[in-house]
Scaffold this motif. Structure first.
Motif, short mmCIF file in Angstrom:
data_model
loop_
_atom_site.label_atom_id
_atom_site.label_comp_id
_atom_site.label_asym_id
_atom_site.label_seq_id
_atom_site.Cartn_x
_atom_site.Cartn_y
_atom_site.Cartn_z
N LEU A 113 -13.68 1.43 -25.99
CA LEU A 113 -14.60 2.41 -26.81
C LEU A 113 -14.48 1.68 -28.26
O LEU A 113 -13.52 0.73 -28.50
CB LEU A 113 -13.79 3.52 -27.02
CG LEU A 113 -13.80 4.32 -25.77
CD1 LEU A 113 -12.99 5.74 -25.83
CD2 LEU A 113 -15.26 4.78 -25.41
N LEU A 121 -9.90 10.35 -32.47
CA LEU A 121 -8.82 10.91 -31.60
C LEU A 121 -7.39 11.18 -32.29
O LEU A 121 -6.82 12.27 -32.40
CB LEU A 121 -8.64 10.21 -30.48
CG LEU A 121 -7.65 10.95 -29.56
CD1 LEU A 121 -8.32 12.34 -28.74
CD2 LEU A 121 -7.39 10.03 -27.96
N LYS A 124 -7.63 14.03 -34.66
CA LYS A 124 -7.15 15.29 -33.93
C LYS A 124 -5.76 15.29 -33.44
O LYS A 124 -5.22 16.68 -33.75
CB LYS A 124 -8.12 15.42 -32.75
CG LYS A 124 -9.58 15.75 -33.33
CD LYS A 124 -10.34 15.62 -31.78
CE LYS A 124 -11.83 15.57 -32.38
NZ LYS A 124 -12.74 15.20 -31.15
N LEU B 17 -7.42 19.61 -27.74
CA LEU B 17 -7.02 18.02 -27.83
C LEU B 17 -7.23 17.57 -26.55
O LEU B 17 -7.67 16.27 -26.23
CB LEU B 17 -5.64 17.95 -28.18
CG LEU B 17 -5.22 16.40 -28.47
CD1 LEU B 17 -6.20 15.99 -29.51
CD2 LEU B 17 -3.70 16.50 -28.97
N ALA B 20 -10.68 16.65 -25.98
CA ALA B 20 -10.98 15.46 -26.78
C ALA B 20 -10.58 14.03 -25.96
O ALA B 20 -11.42 13.11 -26.00
CB ALA B 20 -10.53 15.69 -27.99
N TYR B 21 -9.47 14.17 -25.53
CA TYR B 21 -8.95 13.01 -24.76
C TYR B 21 -9.88 12.77 -23.50
O TYR B 21 -10.62 11.66 -23.18
CB TYR B 21 -7.74 13.29 -24.10
CG TYR B 21 -6.32 12.92 -25.00
CD1 TYR B 21 -6.26 11.54 -24.86
CD2 TYR B 21 -5.48 13.74 -25.69
CE1 TYR B 21 -5.07 11.09 -25.69
CE2 TYR B 21 -4.25 13.19 -26.29
CZ TYR B 21 -4.11 11.94 -26.43
OH TYR B 21 -3.04 11.70 -27.15
N LEU B 24 -13.37 11.14 -24.32
CA LEU B 24 -13.26 9.87 -24.42
C LEU B 24 -13.05 9.08 -23.05
O LEU B 24 -13.38 7.81 -23.12
CB LEU B 24 -11.90 9.30 -25.40
CG LEU B 24 -12.20 9.75 -26.83
CD1 LEU B 24 -11.06 9.01 -27.70
CD2 LEU B 24 -13.47 9.36 -27.48
#
Lengths: 329, 276, 263
Positions: A113, A121, A124, B17, B20-21, B24
Motif C-alpha cells: 500500500l 491507520l 487511528k 478500527l 479501518a484495518y 486496508l
C-alpha cells in the motif's frame, strides 16, 4: 529529572536445544531441553528528558535486547525498568502510546500500500488529533522530503526513502521519547545525513528524548552528546562523545590507491602498515600529525587514484576500551 | 514548539478500527486486481472439488450411513461457512509462525492496542473468505431447499448460534496452535496436520466412522460440534447419539475460546520473558 | 554427466530424511486420509449390498494405491516459479545440464523419498486394516509398476507446464490450485473411473487425466487384458511425449522472453 531508568537489568534467554533423531524430535515436543544465554548483564543507566543518547556496541552486544526491555516487548529477568514513570511491560498499552519506536531492520509500513495509508491507520491506532497529524505531516514533508513519495507503494521505495517513512511513522503521534534501533543501517552517506539532521531537529526543536543504537561511530559523533557503549551484554562506557573519542585512541589509517605500481618510501610520523603494488596503508596519530599535511605530502610524491581516512570501527573502539579497563584493574 | 502533551482526544473504538484495518487489507489484496480475482476463483474451485467428489459418489449410491446426498452437502456447508468467517478473523494466527520469525510480533507489541486484537485485525485473508464463503452459501441454500428445511425463527436462531460457535471452536484451535508454536517452536506442524485431517473427516456423517476416527473429531479437534451435531438436529436425525449434543455445541465454542484466550495471555507472557 | 542428475535426486531424497517429524506426520496423514475414504466406501456399499459391478474390495484397493500414491506424487511447481520470477534461474541455465532434466531428477528424488518413507509404511498399515485385492496376474504386477511410473511422468510434465507459466504470469497459485483440483476429481484416485458418469468418462478418456491413476489401477485389478494393456501403456507414453513437447515449447519461448527482457 530522569525519565528513563534502567537498574541492574538482566535478560537471560532460554533457547530450545535441538535433539537429533526421531526420539529427539519427540523429546523436543514434550520435554524440550534448554540452554540459557545471558544477553544483558546487570546494566544500569538513566536518561534525562530532552537528552539525545547514542547506544553502541558490536553486533550481538545486547543493544536490541536492551531496546526491547525499554519498549516493553520483553520483561527483564531481574532488575528494574522504569520509563516515563511507568513499567513498560506491565503498563504496556498506556506506555507505548507515549513512545515511538523504529526498528531499522524491519519496516512497519504496509508493503502493498502507499505510505500514506499506513500513516492514516497509525493516526487511528494512536488517536492522533487532526491538527497534530496535519502539522506533523507538513514537518515531515519539509525536512524528510516525504511529499515526494508519500503516495507511492512502500514496496517501491528505496531503502533510504523507506527508512525516512518509517521514522516519520514512529513520530506521527508526538511521542515524548523515541527509540531508534539502527536507523541508518545499510544507507548511503547522503541518506544517513538526512536522517541525522532530522533526528537533531526533532530533539532540539521539540525536546523529544532520543535513544538510538548504531554500530556506526559517525552516527554518534554527528548527533549525540552522550554515548553508552555495551559489549557482550555488559556496560563498558557511559559518558560524552569526546570522552569516548579520546578513549578510543587517536590513531587513524590513511589508505592510498595508486594509479601505477608504486613502492612507497617511509614518511616521518607515520608507519607503513600494509603495502602492495596498487595500495598502501599508513597509520598515524591524529594528535601529532595534521591530516591535510599528510595528504598533501602523499599527493605530491605519488600518482594517486584515491585516498581515504579510515575511522576506527566500533569493534576496535570496544577493544581499546576493554583493554584500558583491564589495565586499570 | 511546545512539548507534546500525553492527552489523546480522538481514540478510535475497536470496531471502527477493525474496519479501518479491514479496508486496508482489502485494498492491499486488490492492489493486483486480476490476480486477486483469479486467486479467489482458484480457492473456490479447490474447495468445490471436494464437494463434486461427494456429489459424484452419492449419485451412484442411495445414501451414506443413512444420509442422502443433499443431507451430506448440507452437513458440508457448515464447514465452509464457519471457515470463511473464521479465516477473516484469525488469519494472523494462521500465519503466526511467520509473524514471529519476521519480528512483526514485536511491532504489534509497541502499539497501544491489544495484541490479540491487532493479530485479528491485521491483514485478513479475504480471498479465502470469498472462496470458502461462496461454496458455503451455494451449498447451504441449495441443500436446505432440497432437503426441505422449513426456516422458522427457532431454526434460524439455532443456525446462527451454531455458526458463531463453529467459528469460535476453529478460532480457538488456531489461537492454540500459535501458543504451541511459542512454546515448542515449529513443532506446531503436527497439530496443523491434525486440523487438516479433522476437517476432512468432518465432511461426512460421524456415524460411518470407526471409533478411532470418531474420537479425533469428538475429543481432539471437536469438529463434530462445528457441523455434524447441529446439522443432524436441523435434519431431525440423532444417529443414536445423545440428543442434547447439538445444544452442547453452543457451550463448547465459547468455552474453548475462553480457554484459548487464557492460554494466549500466558504464552505471550512467556514470549516476553524468554524471547524467541 | 548422468552422475550429476543422480546426485540431485539423491540430495532431494536426503533433504526429506532430514525432517523426521514431518515424516511421521506424512505417514499419519496418509493413513487417516485412506481410512476416511475407506469408511466412506464401506458406508455407501452397505446401502446397496453387492449390486455394484466392481467389488468393495477392488474399490478399497484403488483407494489404498491411488490416494496413497497421490500423496507422494506431489510436484513442487512453486520453487521453480520462484526461481523464474527472481531471476535465480539464470544460475541453473548456466550449468551444463538440461533444465527439465534437473527438475525431473529433483521430482524423482522427492517422490522416491515419499514413496519409500511415507507411502510404504502407511500402505502396509492400511492393507492390514482394510485388506487388498491381489494383482490380477503375475504379469500384472510389473506392468502396474511401469504404468505407475508413467503416471508420475504425466504429473511431472503437467507440473513443468505450470511452472513455466511464470515466465508470463508472476503468480501461478491460481493455475496450480485449479490444476490440483482437476487432478483430484478426474485422476481416478477419489472417484474410481468405474464410478464416473458417462459424460465425465468421455472427457477423461480424451484427456491426460486417464493416464494418471486409472491406467495403472485397471492393470492391477485386471479390468484390462491382453492387447488393451499395451494400448493403455502406449496411450500413457503418448501423453507424456505430448506434454513434454508442450513444456519444451514453453521453455524455449520463456527463455527467449527472459533473454529479451532480462531476468
Amino acid at each position: 529529572m530522569a525519565i528513563l531508568e534502567l537498574t541492574e537489568a538482566c535478560k537471560t534467554y532460554r533457547i530450545v536445544q535441538r535433539q537429533d533423531g526421531i526420539s529427539g524430535a519427540l523429546k523436543n515436543l514434550f520435554v524440550p531441553r534448554y540452554r540459557d544465554i545471558q544477553a544483558v548483564k546487570r546494566i544500569s543507566f538513566a536518561i534525562e528528558a530532552g537528552e539525545m543518547v547514542g547506544f553502541i556496541g558490536p553486533n550481538g552486544a545486547g543493544k536490541s535486547t536492551t531496546i526491547k526491555l525499554l519498549t516493553g516487548v520483553l520483561v527483564p529477568t531481574s532488575g528494574r525498568v522504569q520509563v516515563l514513570g511507568l513499567s513498560p511491560f506491565k503498563d504496556r498499552k498506556r506506555y507505548v502510546g507515549r513512545i515511538g519506536v523504529v526498528f531499522g531492520q524491519r519496516t512497519q509500513l504496509w508493503w502493498d500500500l502507499p505510505v500514506s495509508d499506513t500513516f492514516d491507520l497509525l493516526r487511528k491506532i494512536y488517536g492522533v488529533p487532526p491538527q497534530t497529524y496535519r502539522r506533523n505531516l507538513e514537518l515531515f514533508d519539509d525536512i524528510l522530503g516525504l511529499a515526494d513519495f508519500r503516495h507511492q507503494l512502500a514496496r517501491q521505495l528505496s531503502l533510504g526513502q523507506r527508512m525516512r517513512a518509517d521514522i516519520a511513522a514512529a513520530l506521527l503521534h508526538d511521542p515524548e521519547l523515541v527509540f531508534l534501533d539502527e536507523p541508518t543501517i545499510g544507507l548511503d552517506i547522503v541518506a544517513k545525513d538526512k536522517i541525522r539532521g532530522f533526528m537533531q531537529h526533532i530533539n532540539a526543536e521539540r525536546g523529544v528524548t532520543m535513544l538510538l543504537t548504531s554500530h556506526d561511530m559517525q552516527d554518534m559523533e554527528r548527533t549525540c552528546q552522550r554515548v553508552i557503549v555495551i559489549d557482550k551484554g555488559a556496560l563498558l562506557y557511559d559518558g560524552s562523545v569526546s570522552g569516548l573519542a579520546s578513549l578510543s585512541g587517536s590513531r587513524r589509517s590513511l589508505i592510498v590507491d595508486f594509479n601505477v605500481h608504486t613502492r612507497c618510501e617511509p614518511i616521518s610520523g607515520t608507519e607503513l602498515i600494509q603495502e602492495n603494488a596498487l595500495r598502501a596503508r599508513f597509520s598515524f596519530d591524529r594528535g601529532s600529525m595534521q591530516v591535510h599535511e599528510l595528504v598533501s605530502q602523499v599527493a605530491k610524491k605519488y600518482d594517486i587514484a584515491d585516498m581515504t581516512i579510515e575511522e576506527p570501527s566500533i569493534e576496535s573502539v570496544v577493544k581499546t576500551i576493554f583493554s584500558a579497563q583491564q589495565a586499570r584493574l | 514548539m511546545k512539548k507534546s502533551t500525553p492527552e489523546r482526544t480522538c481514540s478510535m473504538n475497536p470496531v471502527a478500527l477493525y474496519f479501518a484495518y479491514g479496508s486496508l487489507s482489502l485494498k492491499a489484496l486488490f492492489a493486483f486486481r486480476i490476480d486477486a480475482v483469479l486467486r479467489t476463483l482458484a480457492v473456490f474451485v479447490r474447495e468445490f472439488a471436494s464437494v463434486i467428489v461427494v456429489y459424484l459418489i452419492l449419485q451412484r449410491f442411495p445414501d451414506l450411513g443413512g444420509w442422502n446426498m443433499n443431507e451430506v452437502l448440507f452437513l458440508f456447508s457448515f464447514l465452509f461457512l464457519t471457515y470463511a468467517i473464521m479465516i477473516a478473523l484469525f488469519t494472523g494466527f494462521r500465519d503466526f509462525d511467520m509473524i514471529v520469525n519476521s519480528g512483526k510480533l514485536d511491532l504489534l507489541l509497541i502499539r497501544p492496542r491489544g495484541t490479540m486484537f491487532q493479530l485479528m485485525a491485521y491483514n485478513s485473508d479475504y480471498l479465502a473468505t470469498l472462496g470458502h464463503g461462496a461454496v458455503g452459501i451455494t451449498l447451504l441454500v441449495w441443500s436446505a431447499q432440497a432437503v426441505g428445511i422449513v426456516w422458522n425463527p427457532a431454526r434460524v436462531a439455532f443456525l446462527l448460534l451454531t455458526l458463531v460457535s463453529g467459528v469460535l471452536i476453529q478460532g480457538a484451535i488456531f489461537v492454540a496452535f500459535s501458543c504451541l508454536s511459542l512454546w515448542f517452536g515449529k513443532s506446531g506442524n503436527v497439530f496443523r496436520a491434525l486440523y487438516r485431517n479433522s476437517r476432512k473427516i468432518a465432511g461426512y456423517p460421524l456415524s460411518i466412522f470407526p471409533d478411532a476416527v470418531r474420537s479425533i473429531v469428538l475429543y481432539i479437534m471437536p469438529f463434530a460440534f462445528v457441523n455434524y451435531f447441529p446439522a443432524a438436529w436441523l435434519l431431525g436425525k440423532t444417529d443414536g447419539f445423545w440428543p442434547g449434543l447439538p445444544f452442547l455445541s453452543w457451550l463448547i465454542g465459547p468455552l474453548l475460546f475462553a480457554l484459548a484466550y487464557v492460554l494466549w495471555r500466558f504464552s505471550l507472557l512467556r514470549y516476553s520473558s524468554t524471547g524467541h | 554427466m548422468k552422475g550429476a542428475y543422480i546426485e540431485i535426486a539423491r540430495k532431494t531424497l536426503l533433504e526429506g530424511l532430514a525432517f523426521r517429524v514431518n515424516t511421521l506426520i506424512g505417514i499419519l496423514d496418509t493413513v487417516i486420509l485412506i481410512a476416511v475414504n475407506v469408511a466412506i466406501w464401506k458406508a455407501v456399499y452397505a446401502s446397496t449390498g453387492t449390486l455394484q459391478t466392481v467389488s468393495l474390495e477392488d474399490t478399497i484397493t484403488n483407494t489404498l494405491f491411488a490416494i496413497g500414491i497421490s500423496q507422494a506424487f506431489w510436484m513442487d511447481e512453486y520453487s521453480i516459479a520462484h526461481k523464474i520470477r527472481t531471476g535465480a534461474i539464470t544460475n541453473d541455465i548456466l550449468r551444463p545440464m538440461h533444465f527439465g532434466g534437473m527438475i525431473l531428477a529433483a521430482d524423482i528424488g522427492r517422490a522416491g523419498y515419499r514413496l519409500l518413507v511415507e507411502f510404504l509404511p502407511a500402505f502396509a498399515i492400511c492393507a492390514l486394516l482394510f485388506g487388498l485385492s491381489a494383482p490380477a496376474s503375475a504379469l500384472a504386477l510389473p506392468l502396474f509398476v511401469l504404468s505407475m511410473a508413467m503416471s508420475f511422468l504425466v504429473l511431472h510434465s503437467i507440473g513443468l507446464i505450470m511452472s513455466y507459466i511464470s515466465f508470463w504470469y508472476f503468480n501461478i497459485f491460481s493455475f496450480v490450485t485449479i490444476k490440483n483440483a482437476a487432478v483430484l476429481v478426474l485422476s481416478g484416485a477419489y472417484i474410481p473411473y468405474w464410478f464416473m458418469p458417462d459424460w465425465m468418462m468421455a472427457f477423461v478418456r480424451a484427456s491426460p487425466f486417464q493416464a494418471i491413476y486409472s491406467a495403472p489401477m485397471s492393470i492391477w485389478l485386471g479390468h484390462v487384458n491382453g492387447s488393451s494393456v499395451l494400448y493403455g501403456l502406449a496411450k500413457q507414453a503418448l501423453w507424456i511425449v505430448a506434454l513434454q513437447l508442450c513444456a519444451q515449447a514453453l521453455w524455449v519461448l520463456g527463455r527467449r522472453k527472459l533473454a529479451v527482457n532480462g531476468g
